[in-house]
Scaffold this motif. Structure first.
Motif, PDB file in Angstrom:
ATOM      1  N   ILE A 162      10.852   3.104  -4.540  1.00  0.00           N
ATOM      2  CA  ILE A 162       9.617   2.781  -5.278  1.00  0.00           C
ATOM      3  C   ILE A 162       8.449   2.584  -4.302  1.00  0.00           C
ATOM      4  O   ILE A 162       7.345   3.090  -4.522  1.00  0.00           O
ATOM      5  N   ALA A 163       8.705   1.881  -3.199  1.00  0.00           N
ATOM      6  CA  ALA A 163       7.635   1.663  -2.210  1.00  0.00           C
ATOM      7  C   ALA A 163       7.169   2.998  -1.637  1.00  0.00           C
ATOM      8  O   ALA A 163       5.968   3.219  -1.432  1.00  0.00           O
ATOM      9  N   GLY A 164       8.121   3.905  -1.401  1.00  0.00           N
ATOM     10  CA  GLY A 164       7.751   5.231  -0.890  1.00  0.00           C
ATOM     11  C   GLY A 164       6.855   5.962  -1.876  1.00  0.00           C
ATOM     12  O   GLY A 164       5.816   6.517  -1.504  1.00  0.00           O
ATOM     13  N   GLN A 165       7.231   5.940  -3.140  1.00  0.00           N
ATOM     14  CA  GLN A 165       6.389   6.619  -4.157  1.00  0.00           C
ATOM     15  C   GLN A 165       5.013   5.939  -4.240  1.00  0.00           C
ATOM     16  O   GLN A 165       4.000   6.580  -4.522  1.00  0.00           O
ATOM     17  N   GLY A 166       4.989   4.643  -3.953  1.00  0.00           N
ATOM     18  CA  GLY A 166       3.726   3.899  -3.999  1.00  0.00           C
ATOM     19  C   GLY A 166       2.704   4.407  -2.996  1.00  0.00           C
ATOM     20  O   GLY A 166       1.494   4.186  -3.165  1.00  0.00           O
ATOM     21  N   THR A 167       3.168   5.140  -1.966  1.00  0.00           N
ATOM     22  CA  THR A 167       2.213   5.632  -0.969  1.00  0.00           C
ATOM     23  C   THR A 167       1.244   6.658  -1.566  1.00  0.00           C
ATOM     24  O   THR A 167       0.172   6.874  -1.028  1.00  0.00           O
ATOM     25  N   VAL A 168       1.612   7.270  -2.696  1.00  0.00           N
ATOM     26  CA  VAL A 168       0.639   8.155  -3.384  1.00  0.00           C
ATOM     27  C   VAL A 168      -0.570   7.306  -3.789  1.00  0.00           C
ATOM     28  O   VAL A 168      -1.726   7.712  -3.641  1.00  0.00           O
ATOM     29  N   GLY A 169      -0.287   6.112  -4.288  1.00  0.00           N
ATOM     30  CA  GLY A 169      -1.359   5.220  -4.730  1.00  0.00           C
ATOM     31  C   GLY A 169      -2.231   4.771  -3.559  1.00  0.00           C
ATOM     32  O   GLY A 169      -3.465   4.742  -3.675  1.00  0.00           O
ATOM     33  N   LEU A 170      -1.592   4.435  -2.438  1.00  0.00           N
ATOM     34  CA  LEU A 170      -2.370   4.019  -1.258  1.00  0.00           C
ATOM     35  C   LEU A 170      -3.347   5.105  -0.832  1.00  0.00           C
ATOM     36  O   LEU A 170      -4.504   4.829  -0.516  1.00  0.00           O
ATOM     37  N   GLU A 171      -2.854   6.344  -0.833  1.00  0.00           N
ATOM     38  CA  GLU A 171      -3.735   7.462  -0.456  1.00  0.00           C
ATOM     39  C   GLU A 171      -4.905   7.575  -1.413  1.00  0.00           C
ATOM     40  O   GLU A 171      -6.049   7.756  -0.997  1.00  0.00           O
ATOM     41  N   LEU A 172      -4.599   7.434  -2.710  1.00  0.00           N
ATOM     42  CA  LEU A 172      -5.661   7.561  -3.710  1.00  0.00           C
ATOM     43  C   LEU A 172      -6.760   6.524  -3.494  1.00  0.00           C
ATOM     44  O   LEU A 172      -7.944   6.815  -3.692  1.00  0.00           O
ATOM     45  N   LEU A 173      -6.366   5.313  -3.088  1.00  0.00           N
ATOM     46  CA  LEU A 173      -7.366   4.264  -2.857  1.00  0.00           C
ATOM     47  C   LEU A 173      -8.391   4.712  -1.817  1.00  0.00           C
ATOM     48  O   LEU A 173      -9.563   4.333  -1.875  1.00  0.00           O
ATOM     49  N   GLU A 174      -7.920   5.539  -0.867  1.00  0.00           N
ATOM     50  CA  GLU A 174      -8.838   6.013   0.179  1.00  0.00           C
ATOM     51  C   GLU A 174      -9.608   7.255  -0.261  1.00  0.00           C
ATOM     52  O   GLU A 174     -10.634   7.582   0.302  1.00  0.00           O
ATOM     53  N   GLN A 175      -9.084   7.953  -1.260  1.00  0.00           N
ATOM     54  CA  GLN A 175      -9.653   9.266  -1.600  1.00  0.00           C
ATOM     55  C   GLN A 175     -10.628   9.235  -2.775  1.00  0.00           C
ATOM     56  O   GLN A 175     -11.411  10.159  -2.942  1.00  0.00           O
ATOM     57  N   LEU A 176     -10.538   8.205  -3.609  1.00  0.00           N
ATOM     58  CA  LEU A 176     -11.310   8.191  -4.860  1.00  0.00           C
ATOM     59  C   LEU A 176     -12.012   6.855  -5.053  1.00  0.00           C
ATOM     60  O   LEU A 176     -11.469   5.812  -4.678  1.00  0.00           O
ATOM     61  N   GLU A 177     -13.170   6.905  -5.672  1.00  0.00           N
ATOM     62  CA  GLU A 177     -13.768   5.677  -6.205  1.00  0.00           C
ATOM     63  C   GLU A 177     -12.869   5.227  -7.360  1.00  0.00           C
ATOM     64  O   GLU A 177     -12.189   6.066  -7.962  1.00  0.00           O
ATOM     65  N   PRO A 178     -12.883   3.942  -7.718  1.00  0.00           N
ATOM     66  CA  PRO A 178     -11.983   3.514  -8.804  1.00  0.00           C
ATOM     67  C   PRO A 178     -12.189   4.341 -10.079  1.00  0.00           C
ATOM     68  O   PRO A 178     -13.296   4.362 -10.621  1.00  0.00           O
TER      69      PRO A 178
END
Ligand SMILES: Cc1ncc(COP(=O)(O)O)c(C=O)c1O
Length: 321
Positions: A162-178
């Motif tokens: 689950i933590a590994g899949q969560g890295t998609v979310g971490l990347e998104l935080l850097e790539q997109l405005e909310p």
């Protein structure tokens, strides 16, 4: 103050950050693309695609498999690894196991497409067809893991996965405005659990919505029942998001961090995949068509000026031809 249940402590934001560091050299940072100027609009909102179909092994699954397998010692891995898969998880585990020089055995149901079996084998895995469905594969794999001492890499019910899949979310935080909406296909629920864990605090107002097949609506049923459930049967061709169970950990994460779980039919997913192909030349598998289908069919109602981010979770041709 309400006590946070223990399940939610099993995957922390720190674990997701550690996972990102651990897997960094083994995976790709996938692009986010705004899908503007389309022929047939499916939402008045701005639409963004997070392109995990371009990920190593063709889906986000490489993130969780690598995080799990890289976390283990050589001694723990000496009897090899075992996985059960509808395709993508098995391919990802095969690749991650090979990177550690150990053997992967993947148990599958006979409905797994031959090209997915070939992909697992191309990464060096042994593939065992356990029976007609996933359920036989699960039963056989867990029995063999117990007997042989091989490491069992669960496709979703594992904090490291689950933590590994969560890295998609971490990347998104850097790539997109909310964004106003984040739409994620839901199978066992490991992906949405990890991603929601990663983004929820930074994007408190973003509506995170899980989309599952109407014929395998296990998370919807679990939310309605207030506890994990097991469906007696599943009826969907979207094999990646077809598990019939929810487990306590994913159930807890979805309850805590996800705004809603909705369903789409197989026909709607196929329509979604065809749209992605026509408008963006993106070959997403049926699961990837699920969030698009939700927009197309008015099940997610974003308005003009809002931003919707859709996770394109995996590559494939099953929704296109
Ligand atoms: C392409 C794709 N999308 C979505 C999912 C669903 O992920 P999860 O089972 O973690 O919900 C899977 C799972 O295999 C998948 O392969």
């Amino acid at each position: 103050m309400t006590k946070i249940p223990d399940y939610l402590q099993q995957v922390t934001q720190a674990m997701i950050r550690e996972a990102a560091t651990r897997v960094a050299t083994h995976i790709r940072r996938t692009p986010v693309m705004q899908l503007n100027n389309v022929r047939t609009a499916i939402t008045p909102a701005h639409l963004w695609l997070k392109c995990e179909q371009m990920q190593v092994t063709g889906s986000f699954k490489a993130r969780g498999a690598f995080n799990k397998i890289l976390s283990l010692s050589d001694a723990a891995l000496k009897r090899g690894v075992i996985a059960v898969s509808g395709g993508n998880h098995g391919i990802a585990v095969a690749h991650a196991a090979r990177s550690r020089g150990v053997k992967a055995t993947v148990y599958v149901g006979s409905s797994v497409p031959p090209e997915r079996v070939a992909a697992m084998q191309s990464w060096g895995a042994e593939v065992v067809v356990a029976g007609p469905t996933h359920a036989e594969a699960f039963a056989m794999a867990s029995g063999i893991a117990e007997k042989t001492g091989a490491v069992y890499v669960h496709p979703f019910d594992d904090p490291l996965v689950i933590a590994g899949q969560g890295t998609v979310g971490l990347e998104l935080l850097e790539q997109l405005e909310p964004p106003d909406y984040l739409l994620i296909a839901l199978g066992g629920g490991g992906l949405i659990s990890g991603m929601a864990r990663a983004v929820r605090e930074t994007w408190p107002r973003c509506k995170i919505i899980g989309i599952e097949p109407a014929g395998a609506a296990k998370m919807r049923a679990a939310l309605d029942a207030g506890k994990p459930v097991k469906l007696d049967k599943v009826e969907t061709k979207a094999i990646s998001i077809a598990p019939n169970i929810t487990t306590p950990i994913v159930h807890a994460f979805v309850r805590a961090f996800v705004d809603d779980v909705i369903t789409v039919t197989d026909a709607e997913m196929i329509e979604g995949c065809r749209w992605l192909w026509r408008e963006a030349a993106v070959a997403g598998e049926m699961a990837a068509g699920a969030p698009i289908a939700a927009l197309m069919n008015g099940k997610v109602k974003a308005t003009a000026g809002q931003n919707v981010c859709v996770l394109v979770c995996g590559a494939g041709k099953d929704g296109i031809i």
